[in-house]
Design an enzyme around this catalytic site. Structure first.
Site, PDB file in Angstrom:
ATOM      1  N   HIS A  69      49.595  -6.609 -22.736  1.00  0.00           N
ATOM      2  CA  HIS A  69      49.581  -5.708 -23.889  1.00  0.00           C
ATOM      3  C   HIS A  69      48.328  -4.846 -23.837  1.00  0.00           C
ATOM      4  O   HIS A  69      47.482  -5.012 -22.962  1.00  0.00           O
ATOM      5  CB  HIS A  69      49.721  -6.470 -25.205  1.00  0.00           C
ATOM      6  CG  HIS A  69      48.582  -7.367 -25.555  1.00  0.00           C
ATOM      7  ND1 HIS A  69      48.242  -8.476 -24.819  1.00  0.00           N
ATOM      8  CD2 HIS A  69      47.705  -7.333 -26.597  1.00  0.00           C
ATOM      9  CE1 HIS A  69      47.209  -9.086 -25.396  1.00  0.00           C
ATOM     10  NE2 HIS A  69      46.864  -8.406 -26.469  1.00  0.00           N
ATOM     11  N   HIS A  71      45.617  -4.251 -25.754  1.00  0.00           N
ATOM     12  CA  HIS A  71      44.292  -4.496 -26.337  1.00  0.00           C
ATOM     13  C   HIS A  71      43.194  -4.436 -25.267  1.00  0.00           C
ATOM     14  O   HIS A  71      43.402  -4.832 -24.126  1.00  0.00           O
ATOM     15  CB  HIS A  71      44.269  -5.845 -27.064  1.00  0.00           C
ATOM     16  CG  HIS A  71      45.028  -5.815 -28.357  1.00  0.00           C
ATOM     17  ND1 HIS A  71      45.513  -6.948 -28.969  1.00  0.00           N
ATOM     18  CD2 HIS A  71      45.387  -4.776 -29.153  1.00  0.00           C
ATOM     19  CE1 HIS A  71      46.136  -6.613 -30.085  1.00  0.00           C
ATOM     20  NE2 HIS A  71      46.066  -5.302 -30.220  1.00  0.00           N
ATOM     21  N   ASP A  73      40.585  -6.084 -24.653  1.00  0.00           N
ATOM     22  CA  ASP A  73      40.154  -7.300 -23.955  1.00  0.00           C
ATOM     23  C   ASP A  73      41.213  -7.785 -22.958  1.00  0.00           C
ATOM     24  O   ASP A  73      41.111  -8.898 -22.431  1.00  0.00           O
ATOM     25  CB  ASP A  73      39.783  -8.402 -24.954  1.00  0.00           C
ATOM     26  CG  ASP A  73      40.958  -8.864 -25.801  1.00  0.00           C
ATOM     27  OD1 ASP A  73      41.692  -7.998 -26.315  1.00  0.00           O
ATOM     28  OD2 ASP A  73      41.143 -10.093 -25.947  1.00  0.00           O
ATOM     29  N   HIS A  74      42.209  -6.932 -22.672  1.00  0.00           N
ATOM     30  CA  HIS A  74      43.220  -7.247 -21.658  1.00  0.00           C
ATOM     31  C   HIS A  74      43.338  -6.148 -20.599  1.00  0.00           C
ATOM     32  O   HIS A  74      43.718  -6.425 -19.469  1.00  0.00           O
ATOM     33  CB  HIS A  74      44.588  -7.506 -22.319  1.00  0.00           C
ATOM     34  CG  HIS A  74      44.529  -8.689 -23.250  1.00  0.00           C
ATOM     35  ND1 HIS A  74      45.057  -9.913 -22.922  1.00  0.00           N
ATOM     36  CD2 HIS A  74      43.933  -8.835 -24.467  1.00  0.00           C
ATOM     37  CE1 HIS A  74      44.798 -10.775 -23.912  1.00  0.00           C
ATOM     38  NE2 HIS A  74      44.125 -10.137 -24.857  1.00  0.00           N
ATOM     39  N   HIS A 128      52.583 -10.194 -31.617  1.00  0.00           N
ATOM     40  CA  HIS A 128      51.151  -9.858 -31.616  1.00  0.00           C
ATOM     41  C   HIS A 128      50.986  -8.341 -31.553  1.00  0.00           C
ATOM     42  O   HIS A 128      50.233  -7.756 -32.328  1.00  0.00           O
ATOM     43  CB  HIS A 128      50.483 -10.553 -30.433  1.00  0.00           C
ATOM     44  CG  HIS A 128      49.028 -10.271 -30.263  1.00  0.00           C
ATOM     45  ND1 HIS A 128      48.084 -10.679 -31.174  1.00  0.00           N
ATOM     46  CD2 HIS A 128      48.350  -9.617 -29.283  1.00  0.00           C
ATOM     47  CE1 HIS A 128      46.877 -10.280 -30.751  1.00  0.00           C
ATOM     48  NE2 HIS A 128      47.015  -9.639 -29.621  1.00  0.00           N
ATOM     49  N   ASP A 151      48.542 -12.840 -25.382  1.00  0.00           N
ATOM     50  CA  ASP A 151      48.167 -13.303 -26.718  1.00  0.00           C
ATOM     51  C   ASP A 151      49.403 -13.629 -27.559  1.00  0.00           C
ATOM     52  O   ASP A 151      49.361 -13.523 -28.789  1.00  0.00           O
ATOM     53  CB  ASP A 151      47.346 -12.230 -27.451  1.00  0.00           C
ATOM     54  CG  ASP A 151      45.948 -12.055 -26.871  1.00  0.00           C
ATOM     55  OD1 ASP A 151      45.579 -12.820 -25.960  1.00  0.00           O
ATOM     56  OD2 ASP A 151      45.239 -11.138 -27.326  1.00  0.00           O
ATOM     57  N   HIS A 189      43.232 -16.653 -23.921  1.00  0.00           N
ATOM     58  CA  HIS A 189      42.013 -17.002 -24.671  1.00  0.00           C
ATOM     59  C   HIS A 189      41.841 -18.516 -24.745  1.00  0.00           C
ATOM     60  O   HIS A 189      42.829 -19.266 -24.775  1.00  0.00           O
ATOM     61  CB  HIS A 189      42.081 -16.462 -26.110  1.00  0.00           C
ATOM     62  CG  HIS A 189      41.952 -14.979 -26.211  1.00  0.00           C
ATOM     63  ND1 HIS A 189      40.748 -14.329 -26.278  1.00  0.00           N
ATOM     64  CD2 HIS A 189      42.900 -14.008 -26.255  1.00  0.00           C
ATOM     65  CE1 HIS A 189      40.952 -13.025 -26.357  1.00  0.00           C
ATOM     66  NE2 HIS A 189      42.254 -12.794 -26.350  1.00  0.00           N
TER      67      HIS A 189
END
Ligand code: ZN
Ligand code: FE
Length: 261
Positions: A69, A71, A73-74, A128, A151, A189
């Site tokens: 996805h 975001h 942090d990905h 998410h 996530d 995570h």
């Protein structure tokens, strides 16, 4: 498999064919690397530098990035990795073409392709985010089934509903839970301890959760990752996976959001 600590700590003796390595980055993200002796596929590179350093140390060529996805942090490290390995493919949701503009292969539910000789099956798992994907690699002789689920499904939990509904997350988790029990679950995570402390606060007498939390506390005390989990373990201990209805999913999600342990 890997050792805890810095990415460099995961470097070890000769690499087994088609292994998955786990690189801890940022405060609690995991970047997964599926690799053989020569080539690597990276899942959700939050940052580039430690991933590139690990690949260089192992003398691995990056051939593909899988994005679950959009975001940061990905996807945060992908463009920089492409500068070093410009021929790498980037797989991502077609519906996220604007939010992941550097994708080369645009995917939807049910798409299939092959990487490093492994079949990859694309599952749309909204909740998410609206376009979240999971990547399922069926097992075979000598290697495990693997699930890279970003996530959506966490060990003992699930992602927050930033763009989706409880009904979507319920459906997404039920589809993932229907995969073979021994499928390894590589979530993005390290939230497991908090998830299970919350779950135990909801179900104080639940024997599988009590036992899993004890095991996880041992892992964390030894500074070991709790990822990968397995589909079988999530079916037994994950309240979101066990949830029997959309209404229960919504209640659980609200409870988890509010929980301060
Ligand atoms: Zn996310
Ligand atoms: Fe994330």
């Amino acid at each position: 498999m890997s050792l805890p600590g810095s990415p460099a700590a995961t470097v070890s003796a000769p690499l087994p064919a088609r292994a998955v390595a786990l690189l801890p980055v940022l405060s609690d993200n995991y970047v997964m690397v599926l690799h053989d002796e020569h080539q690597a596929v990276v899942v959700d590179p939050a940052v580039a530098a430690p991933v590139a350093a690990w690949l260089e140390a192992q003398q691995l060529e990056l051939v593909a990035v899988l994005q679950t996805h959009h975001h940061s942090d990905h996807i945060g490290g992908t463009v920089e990795l492409l500068r070093r390995w410009p021929h790498a493919r980037v797989y991502a949701a077609a519906a996220d073409r604007e939010r992941i503009p550097f994708q080369s292969d645009s995917l939807g539910d049910g798409d299939r392709f092959t990487l490093l000789g492994r079949a990859v099956e694309v599952m749309a798992v909204p909740g998410h985010t609206s376009a979240h994907l999971a990547y399922y690699l069926p097992g075979g002789p000598g290697y495990n089934a693997e699930l890279f689920c970003g996530d959506t499904l966490f060990a003992g939990g699930c992602g927050r509903l930033f763009e989706g509904t409880p009904a979507q997350m319920h459906d997404s988790l039920q589809r993932l839970a229907a995969l073979p029990a021994d499928t390894r679950v590589w979530c993005a995570h390290e939230y497991t301890e908090t998830n299970l402390r919350w779950a135990l606060s909801c179900r104080p007498e639940d024997r599988p959760i009590v036992e899993r939390l004890a095991a996880v506390l041992d892992q964390r005390a030894a500074d070991r990752p709790t990822v990968p989990s397995s589909i079988g373990l999530e079916r037994a201990t994950n309240l979101f996976v066990r949830s029997g209805s959309v209404a229960e999913m919504a209640d659980l999600r609200a409870s988890r959001n509010d929980w301060r342990g």
